[in-house]
Design a protein around this motif. Sequence first.
Motif, PDB file in Angstrom:
ATOM      1  N   ALA A 242       0.277  -0.860   0.385  1.00 16.54           N
ATOM      2  CA  ALA A 242      -0.275   0.241   0.108  1.00 16.54           C
ATOM      3  C   ALA A 242       0.832   0.859  -0.503  1.00 16.54           C
ATOM      4  N   SER A 243       0.308   2.800  -0.235  1.00 13.15           N
ATOM      5  CA  SER A 243       0.861   3.707  -0.322  1.00 13.15           C
ATOM      6  C   SER A 243       0.507   3.883   0.364  1.00 13.15           C
ATOM      7  N   PHE A 244       1.528   5.041   0.917  1.00  8.63           N
ATOM      8  CA  PHE A 244       1.428   5.720   2.826  1.00  8.63           C
ATOM      9  C   PHE A 244       1.962   6.696   2.238  1.00  8.63           C
ATOM     10  N   GLU A 245       1.089   7.931   3.163  1.00  2.00           N
ATOM     11  CA  GLU A 245       1.158   9.591   3.714  1.00  2.00           C
ATOM     12  C   GLU A 245       0.804   9.836   4.394  1.00  2.00           C
ATOM     13  N   VAL A 246       1.679  11.126   4.787  1.00  2.47           N
ATOM     14  CA  VAL A 246       1.222  11.208   6.020  1.00  2.47           C
ATOM     15  C   VAL A 246       0.176  12.881   6.219  1.00  2.47           C
ATOM     16  N   ILE A 247      -0.973  13.428   6.598  1.00  5.18           N
ATOM     17  CA  ILE A 247      -1.828  13.795   6.628  1.00  5.18           C
ATOM     18  C   ILE A 247      -1.547  14.493   7.807  1.00  5.18           C
ATOM     19  N   CYS A 248      -1.170  16.059   8.028  1.00  3.02           N
ATOM     20  CA  CYS A 248      -1.515  16.599  10.123  1.00  3.02           C
ATOM     21  C   CYS A 248      -2.753  17.555   9.838  1.00  3.02           C
ATOM     22  N   LEU A 249      -2.949  17.164  11.106  1.00  2.00           N
ATOM     23  CA  LEU A 249      -4.033  18.286  12.035  1.00  2.00           C
ATOM     24  C   LEU A 249      -3.556  18.726  12.749  1.00  2.00           C
ATOM     25  N   PRO A 250      -4.375  20.198  13.308  1.00  2.00           N
ATOM     26  CA  PRO A 250      -4.213  21.024  14.570  1.00  2.00           C
ATOM     27  C   PRO A 250      -3.780  20.025  16.023  1.00  2.00           C
ATOM     28  N   PRO A 251      -3.095  20.558  16.824  1.00  2.00           N
ATOM     29  CA  PRO A 251      -3.847  19.770  17.794  1.00  2.00           C
ATOM     30  C   PRO A 251      -5.036  20.565  18.794  1.00  2.00           C
ATOM     31  N   PRO A 252      -5.297  20.004  19.383  1.00  2.17           N
ATOM     32  CA  PRO A 252      -6.537  20.509  20.743  1.00  2.17           C
ATOM     33  C   PRO A 252      -5.962  21.820  21.113  1.00  2.17           C
ATOM     34  N   PRO A 253      -6.216  22.945  21.189  1.00  2.00           N
ATOM     35  CA  PRO A 253      -8.372  22.797  21.169  1.00  2.00           C
ATOM     36  C   PRO A 253      -8.277  23.493  20.238  1.00  2.00           C
ATOM     37  N   GLN A 254      -7.465  22.893  19.009  1.00  2.00           N
ATOM     38  CA  GLN A 254      -7.413  23.961  17.957  1.00  2.00           C
ATOM     39  C   GLN A 254      -8.422  23.204  17.071  1.00  2.00           C
ATOM     40  N   LYS A 255      -9.024  23.786  15.986  1.00  2.00           N
ATOM     41  CA  LYS A 255      -9.852  22.858  14.986  1.00  2.00           C
ATOM     42  C   LYS A 255      -9.084  22.751  13.409  1.00  2.00           C
ATOM     43  N   ASP A 260      -6.746  22.479   6.083  1.00  4.45           N
ATOM     44  CA  ASP A 260      -6.445  21.006   5.677  1.00  4.45           C
ATOM     45  C   ASP A 260      -7.439  20.009   5.923  1.00  4.45           C
ATOM     46  N   LEU A 261      -9.420  20.613   5.691  1.00 10.96           N
ATOM     47  CA  LEU A 261      -9.810  19.965   5.144  1.00 10.96           C
ATOM     48  C   LEU A 261      -9.187  19.749   3.536  1.00 10.96           C
ATOM     49  N   ALA A 262      -9.068  20.552   2.635  1.00 11.33           N
ATOM     50  CA  ALA A 262      -8.577  20.730   1.304  1.00 11.33           C
ATOM     51  C   ALA A 262      -7.570  19.284   1.281  1.00 11.33           C
ATOM     52  N   ARG A 263      -7.186  19.469   2.021  1.00  8.94           N
ATOM     53  CA  ARG A 263      -5.585  19.008   1.894  1.00  8.94           C
ATOM     54  C   ARG A 263      -6.004  16.769   1.888  1.00  8.94           C
ATOM     55  N   LEU A 264      -6.908  17.113   3.274  1.00 12.84           N
ATOM     56  CA  LEU A 264      -7.655  15.599   3.343  1.00 12.84           C
ATOM     57  C   LEU A 264      -8.583  15.204   2.130  1.00 12.84           C
ATOM     58  N   ALA A 265      -9.394  15.845   1.670  1.00 14.43           N
ATOM     59  CA  ALA A 265     -10.232  16.018   0.098  1.00 14.43           C
ATOM     60  C   ALA A 265      -9.699  14.990  -1.290  1.00 14.43           C
ATOM     61  N   LYS A 266      -8.227  16.041  -1.401  1.00  8.69           N
ATOM     62  CA  LYS A 266      -8.273  15.822  -2.540  1.00  8.69           C
ATOM     63  C   LYS A 266      -6.926  14.891  -2.869  1.00  8.69           C
ATOM     64  N   ARG A 267      -6.347  14.156  -1.701  1.00  5.37           N
ATOM     65  CA  ARG A 267      -5.310  12.770  -1.511  1.00  5.37           C
ATOM     66  C   ARG A 267      -5.986  11.771  -1.613  1.00  5.37           C
ATOM     67  N   ASP A 268      -7.256  11.306  -2.354  1.00  5.44           N
ATOM     68  CA  ASP A 268      -7.934  10.612  -2.621  1.00  5.44           C
ATOM     69  C   ASP A 268      -7.002   9.032  -1.462  1.00  5.44           C
ATOM     70  N   PHE A 269      -7.941   9.230  -0.731  1.00  2.00           N
ATOM     71  CA  PHE A 269      -7.392   8.075   0.548  1.00  2.00           C
ATOM     72  C   PHE A 269      -8.340   7.005   0.455  1.00  2.00           C
ATOM     73  N   ASP A 270      -7.968   5.843   0.598  1.00  2.28           N
ATOM     74  CA  ASP A 270      -9.163   5.166   1.417  1.00  2.28           C
ATOM     75  C   ASP A 270      -9.569   4.073   2.274  1.00  2.28           C
ATOM     76  N   GLY A 271      -7.994   4.752   3.168  1.00  3.61           N
ATOM     77  CA  GLY A 271      -7.383   4.528   4.384  1.00  3.61           C
ATOM     78  C   GLY A 271      -7.140   4.791   4.944  1.00  3.61           C
ATOM     79  N   LEU A 272      -7.326   5.699   6.533  1.00  6.42           N
ATOM     80  CA  LEU A 272      -7.400   6.031   7.889  1.00  6.42           C
ATOM     81  C   LEU A 272      -6.485   5.552   8.869  1.00  6.42           C
ATOM     82  N   PHE A 273      -5.666   5.806  10.096  1.00  2.00           N
ATOM     83  CA  PHE A 273      -4.899   5.380  10.641  1.00  2.00           C
ATOM     84  C   PHE A 273      -5.001   6.631  11.750  1.00  2.00           C
ATOM     85  N   ALA A 274      -5.867   7.112  12.536  1.00  7.20           N
ATOM     86  CA  ALA A 274      -5.218   8.475  13.349  1.00  7.20           C
ATOM     87  C   ALA A 274      -4.832   7.752  14.590  1.00  7.20           C
ATOM     88  N   LEU A 275      -3.007   8.713  14.958  1.00 10.55           N
ATOM     89  CA  LEU A 275      -2.372   7.734  16.044  1.00 10.55           C
ATOM     90  C   LEU A 275      -2.873   8.248  17.227  1.00 10.55           C
TER      91      LEU A 275
END
Length: 374
Positions: A242-255, A260-275
Amino acid sequence: MLDSGAAPKFNRPSMPRVTLAHVAERAGVSTATASLILSGREEYIKQFRPDTVEKVRRSAKRLGYRANLFAAGLPTKAPAFFVLVIRDFGGRQDIHDWHLWAFEGNLLAGAVRLAASEGLYPIVATINPDAPDAGVASAKRIVTGGVMGAIVRAQNPPLEKWLREQLHLGYRIVVVFPDQISNWPQNAIIADNLLIGTSAGRLLAASQCKRWGLVRYKQRTTREPHQLRIRGIEDTARQAGASFEVICLPPPPQKPTDRDLARLAKRDFDGLFALDSVLSVNTLQACRRVGLKPGEDISLVGVNCSQWHGPAMPSITSIDVSWSEVGRTAMQQLIQLSHDHQYLFESILIKPQIAPGATCPVPEEMLSDKTGSA
């Protein structure tokens, strides 16, 4: 003239508190030596010359030093109290507070239930991990205050360093989920973070996902537990082709921002793992905001988030560690150390379990295996 209905008031002279350092200085020894001699533990006392022991005891008596408020009134020499240090979140008021406190509550409950069966009682202290020096001084005082031992949820570098020093002095300490795992080959209860990442990868592979995204925090140093989770899923991605790419989201309490959302939408992932748990919930919400339906359009695996439930949101398939089990295990080790008159044990890895949810299917064979490990 005094009011006949009022009692006269007298000002008591304030008495300076006698500390262990005062006792040591008067006796002409180090603070560590005074601490060991006044611990009442024969295995320590016999290491010193009789005249040194007598000097320290005489100094403590003359100064009126009391080593331990809790043990002073007990009929036996064995303290009936242990210290439990858990995290405080500094009064943050956001949606994740209850979720984080649930972990600490389960940890406390697991330890206290077992302790009660042994006639042991907790002294609970909290430390805010976002304020490194806050509460550390008070935690130090109670850990060395004559209790039978301490269980510490340490995510605070100054405190972790001090705890390692105390181990060399013979204090019974069990550290839960330290940030610097490599510094704790002994006396720590640690989640098997490598297996957490591997198990998440096996779930994505079983769902036939080929374009994997790893969700981590941006602008934040990657903690050692997270590094191990990343290594686990990276290795599994290679094995699965599988291909593997990192996507970053801000730490809380930031939203997440629109970018950030645009990057997530255009990456065309079919599986995500949140740490971690907070990232898992944020990732689910971010997917919904960009029109993705986890469990239908994309698979999502989280960590320690099976307790989270949001309105009109699917439950998250999660790799969980039982915090109640961790509390019990920590208490078991503390009790065993006390019974054996020992102070060290080899650190223990706690295996995670798969908690099925609606965001990623779990094959039957992986459920029976609990972690999906080979």
